[in-house]
Design a protein around this motif. Sequence first.
Motif, PDB file in Angstrom:
ATOM      1  N   GLU A   1       0.838  -1.207   0.000  1.00  0.00           N
ATOM      2  CA  GLU A   1       0.000   0.000   0.000  1.00  0.00           C
ATOM      3  C   GLU A   1       0.867   1.248   0.000  1.00  0.00           C
ATOM      4  O   GLU A   1       0.583   2.213  -0.703  1.00  0.00           O
ATOM      5  CB  GLU A   1      -0.904   0.018   1.239  1.00  0.00           C
ATOM      6  CG  GLU A   1      -2.110  -0.883   1.094  1.00  0.00           C
ATOM      7  CD  GLU A   1      -2.766  -1.200   2.440  1.00  0.00           C
ATOM      8  OE1 GLU A   1      -2.541  -0.429   3.403  1.00  0.00           O
ATOM      9  OE2 GLU A   1      -3.464  -2.225   2.511  1.00  0.00           O
ATOM     10  N   ALA A   2       1.945   1.216   0.782  1.00  0.00           N
ATOM     11  CA  ALA A   2       2.811   2.389   0.861  1.00  0.00           C
ATOM     12  C   ALA A   2       3.463   2.694  -0.489  1.00  0.00           C
ATOM     13  O   ALA A   2       3.537   3.852  -0.894  1.00  0.00           O
ATOM     14  CB  ALA A   2       3.880   2.187   1.935  1.00  0.00           C
ATOM     15  N   ILE A   3       3.911   1.657  -1.209  1.00  0.00           N
ATOM     16  CA  ILE A   3       4.549   1.984  -2.490  1.00  0.00           C
ATOM     17  C   ILE A   3       3.507   2.314  -3.560  1.00  0.00           C
ATOM     18  O   ILE A   3       3.785   3.069  -4.476  1.00  0.00           O
ATOM     19  CB  ILE A   3       5.555   0.915  -2.985  1.00  0.00           C
ATOM     20  CG1 ILE A   3       4.877  -0.377  -3.376  1.00  0.00           C
ATOM     21  CG2 ILE A   3       6.685   0.697  -2.013  1.00  0.00           C
ATOM     22  CD1 ILE A   3       5.791  -1.216  -4.268  1.00  0.00           C
ATOM     23  N   GLU A   4       2.293   1.790  -3.404  1.00  0.00           N
ATOM     24  CA  GLU A   4       1.233   2.218  -4.327  1.00  0.00           C
ATOM     25  C   GLU A   4       0.974   3.712  -4.176  1.00  0.00           C
ATOM     26  O   GLU A   4       0.894   4.445  -5.153  1.00  0.00           O
ATOM     27  CB  GLU A   4      -0.066   1.433  -4.052  1.00  0.00           C
ATOM     28  CG  GLU A   4      -0.089   0.090  -4.751  1.00  0.00           C
ATOM     29  CD  GLU A   4      -1.191  -0.835  -4.226  1.00  0.00           C
ATOM     30  OE1 GLU A   4      -2.056  -0.394  -3.435  1.00  0.00           O
ATOM     31  OE2 GLU A   4      -1.152  -2.027  -4.616  1.00  0.00           O
ATOM     32  N   ARG A   5       0.879   4.155  -2.907  1.00  0.00           N
ATOM     33  CA  ARG A   5       0.653   5.579  -2.654  1.00  0.00           C
ATOM     34  C   ARG A   5       1.799   6.411  -3.220  1.00  0.00           C
ATOM     35  O   ARG A   5       1.595   7.412  -3.898  1.00  0.00           O
ATOM     36  CB  ARG A   5       0.540   5.852  -1.148  1.00  0.00           C
ATOM     37  CG  ARG A   5      -0.814   5.544  -0.549  1.00  0.00           C
ATOM     38  CD  ARG A   5      -0.949   6.211   0.836  1.00  0.00           C
ATOM     39  NE  ARG A   5       0.119   5.824   1.753  1.00  0.00           N
ATOM     40  CZ  ARG A   5       0.060   4.748   2.543  1.00  0.00           C
ATOM     41  NH1 ARG A   5      -1.009   3.976   2.537  1.00  0.00           N
ATOM     42  NH2 ARG A   5       1.057   4.456   3.345  1.00  0.00           N
ATOM     43  N   ALA A   6       3.033   5.945  -2.957  1.00  0.00           N
ATOM     44  CA  ALA A   6       4.199   6.708  -3.402  1.00  0.00           C
ATOM     45  C   ALA A   6       4.290   6.732  -4.930  1.00  0.00           C
ATOM     46  O   ALA A   6       4.700   7.727  -5.523  1.00  0.00           O
ATOM     47  CB  ALA A   6       5.472   6.114  -2.801  1.00  0.00           C
ATOM     48  N   SER A   7       3.890   5.642  -5.590  1.00  0.00           N
ATOM     49  CA  SER A   7       3.940   5.593  -7.055  1.00  0.00           C
ATOM     50  C   SER A   7       2.983   6.617  -7.644  1.00  0.00           C
ATOM     51  O   SER A   7       3.311   7.328  -8.590  1.00  0.00           O
ATOM     52  CB  SER A   7       3.540   4.209  -7.571  1.00  0.00           C
ATOM     53  OG  SER A   7       4.378   3.221  -7.053  1.00  0.00           O
ATOM     54  N   ILE A   8       1.775   6.685  -7.063  1.00  0.00           N
ATOM     55  CA  ILE A   8       0.785   7.638  -7.561  1.00  0.00           C
ATOM     56  C   ILE A   8       1.292   9.068  -7.354  1.00  0.00           C
ATOM     57  O   ILE A   8       1.234   9.904  -8.246  1.00  0.00           O
ATOM     58  CB  ILE A   8      -0.567   7.438  -6.842  1.00  0.00           C
ATOM     59  CG1 ILE A   8      -1.133   6.068  -7.221  1.00  0.00           C
ATOM     60  CG2 ILE A   8      -1.540   8.555  -7.192  1.00  0.00           C
ATOM     61  CD1 ILE A   8      -2.300   5.622  -6.375  1.00  0.00           C
ATOM     62  N   ARG A   9       1.859   9.301  -6.172  1.00  0.00           N
ATOM     63  CA  ARG A   9       2.349  10.637  -5.851  1.00  0.00           C
ATOM     64  C   ARG A   9       3.429  11.083  -6.838  1.00  0.00           C
ATOM     65  O   ARG A   9       3.516  12.249  -7.199  1.00  0.00           O
ATOM     66  CB  ARG A   9       2.905  10.646  -4.422  1.00  0.00           C
ATOM     67  CG  ARG A   9       2.905  12.003  -3.795  1.00  0.00           C
ATOM     68  CD  ARG A   9       3.247  11.917  -2.316  1.00  0.00           C
ATOM     69  NE  ARG A   9       2.435  10.939  -1.620  1.00  0.00           N
ATOM     70  CZ  ARG A   9       2.895  10.122  -0.676  1.00  0.00           C
ATOM     71  NH1 ARG A   9       4.161  10.167  -0.338  1.00  0.00           N
ATOM     72  NH2 ARG A   9       2.103   9.267  -0.080  1.00  0.00           N
TER      73      ARG A   9
ATOM     74  N   GLU B   1       1.830   5.542 -13.550  1.00  0.00           N
ATOM     75  CA  GLU B   1       0.544   4.890 -13.779  1.00  0.00           C
ATOM     76  C   GLU B   1       0.490   3.555 -13.038  1.00  0.00           C
ATOM     77  O   GLU B   1      -0.514   3.194 -12.441  1.00  0.00           O
ATOM     78  CB  GLU B   1       0.341   4.625 -15.279  1.00  0.00           C
ATOM     79  CG  GLU B   1      -0.075   5.856 -16.044  1.00  0.00           C
ATOM     80  CD  GLU B   1      -0.067   5.609 -17.539  1.00  0.00           C
ATOM     81  OE1 GLU B   1      -0.149   4.446 -17.956  1.00  0.00           O
ATOM     82  OE2 GLU B   1       0.045   6.601 -18.274  1.00  0.00           O
ATOM     83  N   ASP B   2       1.606   2.794 -13.136  1.00  0.00           N
ATOM     84  CA  ASP B   2       1.639   1.497 -12.484  1.00  0.00           C
ATOM     85  C   ASP B   2       2.432   1.588 -11.196  1.00  0.00           C
ATOM     86  O   ASP B   2       3.122   2.559 -10.948  1.00  0.00           O
ATOM     87  CB  ASP B   2       2.308   0.464 -13.402  1.00  0.00           C
ATOM     88  CG  ASP B   2       1.558   0.334 -14.707  1.00  0.00           C
ATOM     89  OD1 ASP B   2       0.322   0.227 -14.649  1.00  0.00           O
ATOM     90  OD2 ASP B   2       2.213   0.378 -15.773  1.00  0.00           O
ATOM     91  N   VAL B   3       2.315   0.537 -10.416  1.00  0.00           N
ATOM     92  CA  VAL B   3       3.095   0.479  -9.191  1.00  0.00           C
ATOM     93  C   VAL B   3       4.568   0.332  -9.552  1.00  0.00           C
ATOM     94  O   VAL B   3       4.934  -0.508 -10.364  1.00  0.00           O
ATOM     95  CB  VAL B   3       2.649  -0.725  -8.337  1.00  0.00           C
ATOM     96  CG1 VAL B   3       3.538  -0.857  -7.117  1.00  0.00           C
ATOM     97  CG2 VAL B   3       1.215  -0.559  -7.941  1.00  0.00           C
TER      98      VAL B   3
END
Lengths: 301, 425
Positions: free
Chosen positions: B46-54, B58-60
């Motif tokens: 979840e943390a890297i998903e958030r950071a990727s979006i930030r 587009e992808d994780v």
Amino acid sequence: MDKYQINHLRELEAESIFVIREVAAQFENPVMLFSGGKDSIVMFHLARKAFWPAKVPFPLMHIDTGHNFPETIEYRDNLMEKTGARCIVKYVQDTIDQGKAVEETGINASRNKMQTITLLDAIEQEKFDAAMGGGRRDEEKARAKERFFSHRDEFGQWDPKNQRPELWNLFNAKKNMGEHFRVFPISNWTEMDVWQYIYMEEIELPSLYFTHKREVFQRDGVWMAKAPFMQLKEGEKLEMRDVRCRTIGDVTCTGVTLSTANNIQDIIQEVAATRVTERGGRADDKRSESAMEDRKREGYF
Amino acid sequence: MSGKESGYLDMELLRFTTAGSVDDGKSTLIGRLLFDSKAIFEDQMEAIERASIRSGGEDVNLALLTDGLKAEREQGITIDVAYRYFATPKRKFIIADTPGHIQYTRNMVTGASTANAAIILVDARHGVLEQTRRHTYIASLLQIPHIIICVNKMDLVDYKEEVFEQIKADVEDISSKLSVKDVRYVPISALVGDNVVTRSEKMEWYDGPTLMYLLENLHIGSDLNRSDFRMPVQYVIRPQSKEYPDYRGYGGRVVSGSLNVGDTVKVLPSGFTSKVKTIDLFKDSLKTAFAPQSVSVQLEDDIDISRGDMLVKETNGHEPVIGQDIDVMLCWFNDRKMVPRGKYTLRQTTSEMRCMVKSVDYKMNINTLEKDSDDLDVGMNDIVRVKLRTTKPLFFDSYNVNRNTGSLVLIDESTNETVAAGMIV
Ligand SMILES: Nc1nc2c(ncn2[C@@H]2O[C@H](COP(=O)(O)OP(=O)(O)OP(=O)(O)O)[C@@H](O)[C@H]2O)c(=O)[nH]1
Ligand SMILES: [Mg+2]
């Protein structure tokens, strides 16, 4: 495995003992930080192994926030008595009373951050040139970057972008007056390694790690223990549950896990099956994406 | 070994490192390995998903699993080594994900110095670059026993066999000039996951193992020197207690070979010999100690031994060389250049002394892998052969025979920084 091979736990043990002996040999006045959690218990066990049959040639130090589980303190005092080790205790309350830190307010108030001030003060006062910590690289992404011997400037700060190269097992402990080192003997251990080792070595732990009934409440998806200095928010209610601690930190920022595990083998199975990291339950890490890096730069454990 | 150590506690430890040029996909590969072997926890994901979006992706971005520093995330590169861990039923792995950027070569060497295996990535589109050559050369200098060349981003070259074969030929050209023993080649896509943990269906032409299979099955039993007993003394253990009034143990790590109670050992530098009385590890008395165990050794005779001395067995063919003039391959790490005839602190095993750089014999040209004896100016990231003179005798083996007694670092006395890594020739 053949006759001249040791398993992964024995190899980690040998590495940690090597590191601890290097600290005793290369520094004049080292100290081992002791929180009463499983990692510092294992680290202290390794230190005893490193110097046996002599006593551990340095003191331990506990930075006491005053927000402990009472079981932790009881365990600590028993352990020191049994092993003949010396433990220096420094109180965050003293730091507050001296006006060097101001208590956080609000519902999520914690003394976690203030520990850094107490710790750095203690290092300066007692003239420690190295402080060993039970931090593990698998705990958190900033910790994953840490060297075994981690240099700190005269303000106790860590500069992650400019760490000394650390090759083979050759540790460079050179520093100027006023600077110190943090050393992490169990850097390469995972949570699982620690539990397996506790099992293998039959190391005694505080009762908090095993299942017990406790009044708890839920906050942000994490179960927290009831304690005198914890205030409940609206909507939060106390329930009696079977819980255990996965890590032991302050009551204010350590979550507990619903569990009925009452022996190490059950805990190992629980750890193997779990899908969240052990710090996943710690409010101190959830404050921001780089909460740990920021605190470590300032001189946190 | 107690009963508790058999069964599921009985795993081997394999340390490996990544290497290769910037953006070849090292961190992404480690993220992929961790992800596909289910070593990533939900809250980390979840943390890297958030950071990727930030960061606008587009992808994780799986590289964020190892690129954990703020500066790394801002710049999208790795700056310092990140250590990650995972285990399969067979092995426990310690991964050092290292930076590709030339400026941070010292951190790559840090991660690689203790590795059993190096995964060197090559971007399929760009082929072999200067950093690929440098890292392959460093891996061979460090004598990393196993090298796995992963040709990455195969998805961007339509999974073409010719691309893989061409790069393989280019690397073979380099490795034939170097002393590397075990080199393997795997075509992969770290991003998509081809041939990392699961076999790729898009590269039917490749019939070799996946990367994970290699990591689980590399033979590491003979990576350590098992024949020449060496134990540098770290710390003298003297309880002086009622219970142990006369105990005098030499604490240290057996770095190679093995030792039995009753064996005759020689003490360097004094040359005295004695028999082993006991080998202790806490409350266990051992009959035998072997690399890489940490133990405490008592001898029959009272000999003056202190930190920096070394216990060795003279029954074997090899004995350490004792001398004050040594030939060394040096990797220079600092932006302060090496001072001709400069004095540095030298650390090797548990001993420390001063040394002087007497001469520079040659510098390696990384592009041609040839020796250059004209340009002898030594700066950041240069690899050179030098002659050092030490202030007191050093006891060592050649690095090729013994990684532990043949390695050293130089420390600049004015800045306290570690400025070079050395391998004794
Ligand atoms: N298409 C494709 N892109 C990839 C692949 N592997 C990595 N990438 C991309 O390549 C870029 C660089 O990847 P990183 O993993 O950060 O590269 P690195 O080698 O770790 O870089 P440094 O550590 O800074 O040297 C990222 O944008 C990745 O998404 C792959 O197999 N296919
Ligand atoms: Mg990277």
